[in-house]
Design a protein around this motif. Structure first.
Motif, PDB file in Angstrom:
ATOM      1  N   GLY A 108     -18.061   7.065  -6.397  1.00 35.63           N
ATOM      2  CA  GLY A 108     -17.559   7.775  -7.562  1.00 35.63           C
ATOM      3  C   GLY A 108     -16.818   9.059  -7.247  1.00 35.63           C
ATOM      4  N   ALA A 109     -16.222   9.156  -6.054  1.00 38.48           N
ATOM      5  CA  ALA A 109     -15.441  10.340  -5.704  1.00 38.48           C
ATOM      6  C   ALA A 109     -14.249  10.473  -6.660  1.00 38.48           C
ATOM      7  CB  ALA A 109     -14.947  10.243  -4.266  1.00 38.48           C
ATOM      8  N   THR A 110     -13.835  11.707  -6.876  1.00 33.96           N
ATOM      9  CA  THR A 110     -12.708  11.944  -7.781  1.00 33.96           C
ATOM     10  C   THR A 110     -11.406  12.224  -7.044  1.00 33.96           C
ATOM     11  OG1 THR A 110     -13.300  14.293  -7.927  1.00 33.96           O
ATOM     12  CG2 THR A 110     -14.182  12.817  -9.626  1.00 33.96           C
ATOM     13  N   GLN A 111     -11.509  12.538  -5.734  1.00 36.25           N
ATOM     14  CA  GLN A 111     -10.312  12.800  -4.938  1.00 36.25           C
ATOM     15  C   GLN A 111     -10.410  12.105  -3.577  1.00 36.25           C
ATOM     16  OE1 GLN A 111     -10.445  17.320  -5.317  1.00 36.25           O
ATOM     17  NE2 GLN A 111      -8.251  16.980  -5.214  1.00 36.25           N
ATOM     18  N   TYR A 112      -9.279  11.591  -3.138  1.00 32.61           N
ATOM     19  CA  TYR A 112      -9.171  11.008  -1.804  1.00 32.61           C
ATOM     20  C   TYR A 112      -7.943  11.616  -1.151  1.00 32.61           C
ATOM     21  CZ  TYR A 112      -8.438   7.630   1.966  1.00 32.61           C
ATOM     22  OH  TYR A 112      -8.247   7.051   3.191  1.00 32.61           O
ATOM     23  N   LEU A 113      -8.125  12.245   0.013  1.00 32.79           N
ATOM     24  CA  LEU A 113      -7.032  12.897   0.719  1.00 32.79           C
ATOM     25  C   LEU A 113      -6.775  12.168   2.036  1.00 32.79           C
ATOM     26  CD1 LEU A 113      -8.024  16.659   0.229  1.00 32.79           C
ATOM     27  CD2 LEU A 113      -6.606  15.208  -1.250  1.00 32.79           C
ATOM     28  N   ALA A 144       0.847   4.675   9.936  1.00 35.06           N
ATOM     29  CA  ALA A 144       0.682   5.820   9.030  1.00 35.06           C
ATOM     30  C   ALA A 144       1.237   5.488   7.654  1.00 35.06           C
ATOM     31  CB  ALA A 144       1.378   7.050   9.611  1.00 35.06           C
ATOM     32  N   VAL A 145       2.378   4.821   7.621  1.00 33.93           N
ATOM     33  CA  VAL A 145       2.952   4.382   6.340  1.00 33.93           C
ATOM     34  C   VAL A 145       2.022   3.375   5.677  1.00 33.93           C
ATOM     35  CG1 VAL A 145       4.877   3.175   5.253  1.00 33.93           C
ATOM     36  CG2 VAL A 145       5.311   4.827   7.074  1.00 33.93           C
ATOM     37  N   ASP A 146       1.479   2.456   6.452  1.00 31.03           N
ATOM     38  CA  ASP A 146       0.554   1.462   5.902  1.00 31.03           C
ATOM     39  C   ASP A 146      -0.673   2.133   5.297  1.00 31.03           C
ATOM     40  OD1 ASP A 146       2.308  -0.443   6.832  1.00 31.03           O
ATOM     41  OD2 ASP A 146       1.121  -0.949   8.608  1.00 31.03           O
ATOM     42  N   ALA A 147      -1.217   3.139   5.994  1.00 30.19           N
ATOM     43  CA  ALA A 147      -2.398   3.842   5.484  1.00 30.19           C
ATOM     44  C   ALA A 147      -2.076   4.566   4.175  1.00 30.19           C
ATOM     45  CB  ALA A 147      -2.907   4.829   6.531  1.00 30.19           C
ATOM     46  N   GLU A 148      -0.895   5.148   4.090  1.00 34.49           N
ATOM     47  CA  GLU A 148      -0.472   5.789   2.838  1.00 34.49           C
ATOM     48  C   GLU A 148      -0.479   4.765   1.697  1.00 34.49           C
ATOM     49  OE1 GLU A 148       3.244   7.766   2.934  1.00 34.49           O
ATOM     50  OE2 GLU A 148       2.783   9.031   4.672  1.00 34.49           O
ATOM     51  N   GLN A 149       0.099   3.607   1.964  1.00 31.27           N
ATOM     52  CA  GLN A 149       0.208   2.577   0.928  1.00 31.27           C
ATOM     53  C   GLN A 149      -1.163   2.042   0.533  1.00 31.27           C
ATOM     54  OE1 GLN A 149       2.946  -0.078   2.910  1.00 31.27           O
ATOM     55  NE2 GLN A 149       4.748   1.011   2.160  1.00 31.27           N
ATOM     56  N   ILE A 150      -2.050   1.908   1.503  1.00 26.09           N
ATOM     57  CA  ILE A 150      -3.416   1.456   1.203  1.00 26.09           C
ATOM     58  C   ILE A 150      -4.103   2.441   0.271  1.00 26.09           C
ATOM     59  CG2 ILE A 150      -5.707   1.128   2.229  1.00 26.09           C
ATOM     60  CD1 ILE A 150      -4.177   0.038   4.734  1.00 26.09           C
ATOM     61  N   MET A 152      -2.731   4.738  -1.793  1.00 25.48           N
ATOM     62  CA  MET A 152      -2.129   4.814  -3.126  1.00 25.48           C
ATOM     63  C   MET A 152      -2.440   3.563  -3.949  1.00 25.48           C
ATOM     64  SD  MET A 152      -1.009   7.812  -2.924  1.00 25.48           S
ATOM     65  CE  MET A 152      -0.238   7.908  -4.544  1.00 25.48           C
ATOM     66  N   ALA A 153      -2.451   2.394  -3.294  1.00 26.98           N
ATOM     67  CA  ALA A 153      -2.788   1.164  -4.007  1.00 26.98           C
ATOM     68  C   ALA A 153      -4.229   1.192  -4.491  1.00 26.98           C
ATOM     69  CB  ALA A 153      -2.547  -0.047  -3.113  1.00 26.98           C
ATOM     70  N   ALA A 154      -5.133   1.699  -3.674  1.00 25.36           N
ATOM     71  CA  ALA A 154      -6.546   1.756  -4.053  1.00 25.36           C
ATOM     72  C   ALA A 154      -6.759   2.675  -5.248  1.00 25.36           C
ATOM     73  CB  ALA A 154      -7.378   2.237  -2.870  1.00 25.36           C
ATOM     74  N   SER A 155      -5.984   3.759  -5.321  1.00 24.39           N
ATOM     75  CA  SER A 155      -6.176   4.732  -6.405  1.00 24.39           C
ATOM     76  C   SER A 155      -5.786   4.177  -7.775  1.00 24.39           C
ATOM     77  CB  SER A 155      -5.368   6.002  -6.120  1.00 24.39           C
ATOM     78  OG  SER A 155      -3.973   5.760  -6.224  1.00 24.39           O
ATOM     79  N   GLU A 156      -5.026   3.090  -7.779  1.00 27.33           N
ATOM     80  CA  GLU A 156      -4.598   2.518  -9.063  1.00 27.33           C
ATOM     81  C   GLU A 156      -5.757   1.898  -9.830  1.00 27.33           C
ATOM     82  OE1 GLU A 156      -1.459  -0.194  -8.206  1.00 27.33           O
ATOM     83  OE2 GLU A 156      -0.073   1.355  -7.489  1.00 27.33           O
ATOM     84  N   THR A 157      -6.799   1.455  -9.118  1.00 28.27           N
ATOM     85  CA  THR A 157      -7.938   0.824  -9.787  1.00 28.27           C
ATOM     86  C   THR A 157      -9.249   1.579  -9.564  1.00 28.27           C
ATOM     87  OG1 THR A 157      -8.267  -0.612  -7.851  1.00 28.27           O
ATOM     88  CG2 THR A 157      -6.894  -1.460  -9.640  1.00 28.27           C
ATOM     89  N   ALA A 158      -9.239   2.575  -8.698  1.00 23.93           N
ATOM     90  CA  ALA A 158     -10.461   3.319  -8.365  1.00 23.93           C
ATOM     91  C   ALA A 158     -10.600   4.550  -9.262  1.00 23.93           C
ATOM     92  CB  ALA A 158     -10.418   3.747  -6.901  1.00 23.93           C
ATOM     93  N   PRO A 159     -11.786   5.173  -9.283  1.00 26.57           N
ATOM     94  CA  PRO A 159     -11.982   6.370 -10.115  1.00 26.57           C
ATOM     95  C   PRO A 159     -11.369   7.628  -9.522  1.00 26.57           C
ATOM     96  CG  PRO A 159     -13.996   5.850  -8.912  1.00 26.57           C
ATOM     97  CD  PRO A 159     -13.047   4.716  -8.654  1.00 26.57           C
TER      98      PRO A 159
END
Length: 335
Positions: A108-113, A144-150, A152-159
């Motif tokens: 339930g984290a609110t931020q991912y950096l 590094a680009v792949d990790a960025e995309q992973i 951002m994609a996860a944040s679309e459905t995560a809290p």
């Protein structure tokens, strides 16, 4: 806040633990062994052993976290590193991002950096670029680009909301690569690398002191702003001027200008790539979004701090005597 840091024993991670803790936050740092436990505990954090590639293990470690930080890397310290060593870093970036975003969602984290590198968007012409420029990855930056995309994609459905901090070229007193550069400058083994067949084309790099990289993550977390940002110091600099300034502070011989194609044959393509990729960009958007202000606004102040630290703790004398080998001393740049 409660902050979970993956990569807590590295050059950036150690500073993240210290700076978050100094500002009153609870910090949990992912570790692998007793030495890592001590590194985290000594900086005010709570060590927790876990597996970067196991989401369930990470979820146990990150329980209750408001902020999850992916600062883990496995960048080879040998300029002539074999392909399998770079593949290990690729795995840390990609699989680490998948496991950490899964864990961040489950607790339930609110931020991912997510840590990234600014030169993923550099172009071959050396033109100015910013956060809106399309990525132009190379073999070394594709993960590094792949990790960025992973992320951002996860944040679309995560809290949680996800932010990407693309950092400039790190340097610090305890960084292996910084000590390697110093040792080579002192022995006139590191030329001022430039581009073009005759070495007449200047390359602009974007340096960043590791202290300021850490404070940028703290600023992003505390501001709760979200975005993809370039985190560099206030003044891009040519490779030649950066190395000449470092050499002068070290009282080392002035580096000899050489074209990249000559240097690549002796120090490896990976090392040369970092010094021949122009990175003309700015930190303007990040400053505006978070209010971040670097302690070392340019490479001049930052390199002075590095050399002053070395003079105070005896490292500079050891480098001059050839008794410090940054490529083999794991305490310097633990990953």
């Amino acid at each position: 806040m409660r902050v979970f840091v993956a990569g807590a024993t590295g050059v950036l991670g150690r500073r993240l633990v210290s700076q978050f803790a100094d500002r009153g936050h609870e910090v949990v740092g992912l570790t692998r062994d007793a030495e890592g436990d001590d590194l985290v505990a000594d900086r005010g954090g709570e060590p927790y052993r876990g597996d970067l590639f196991d989401a369930d293990s990470l979820a146990l470690a990150a329980e209750g976290a408001d902020v999850v930080v992916h600062a883990a890397t496995s960048i080879p310290t040998d300029p002539l590193a074999a392909e399998n060593e770079w593949e290990r870093n690729d795995r840390v970036r990609r699989e680490g991002a998948r496991a950490l975003t899964t864990a961040a969602a489950s607790v339930g984290a609110t931020q991912y950096l997510q840590q990234s590198v600014v030169w993923v968007a550099a172009n071959s012409r050396g033109d100015f670029f910013d956060e809106s420029s399309p990525p132009q990855p190379t073999r070394l930056t594709q993960s590094a680009v792949d990790a960025e995309q992973i992320a951002m994609a996860a944040s679309e459905t995560a809290p949680f909301s996800a932010s990407i901090l693309r950092c400039g070229v790190f340097y610090a007193p305890d960084a292996v690569h910084t000590r390697q550069y110093a040792e080579r400058l002192l022995r006139r083994r590191l030329p001022a690398i430039s581009r073009g067949p005759l070495g007449r084309d200047e390359v602009v790099i974007a340096p960043l002191h590791a202290d300021d990289a850490a404070s940028a993550f703290v600023a992003a977390a505390e501001s709760e702003a979200t975005g993809r940002w370039h985190v560099v110091d206030d003044e891009p600099v040519s490779t030649r001027e950066f190395l000449e300034t470092f050499a002068a502070l070290l009282d080392a011989p002035r580096p000899i200008p050489l074209p990249a194609w000559v240097v690549r044959m002796t120090v490896g393509s990976a090392a040369v790539s970092q010094f021949t990729t122009s990175m003309p960009t700015t930190n303007d958007r990040f400053r505006e979004s978070t209010g971040w202000d670097p302690t070392y606004p340019t490479y001049r102040e930052g390199l002075r701090q590095v050399v002053d630290r070395w003079q105070g703790d005896g490292t500079l004398d050891a480098l001059r005597a050839g008794s410090v080998d940054g490529s083999t001393n794991g305490v310097l740049e633990r990953r």
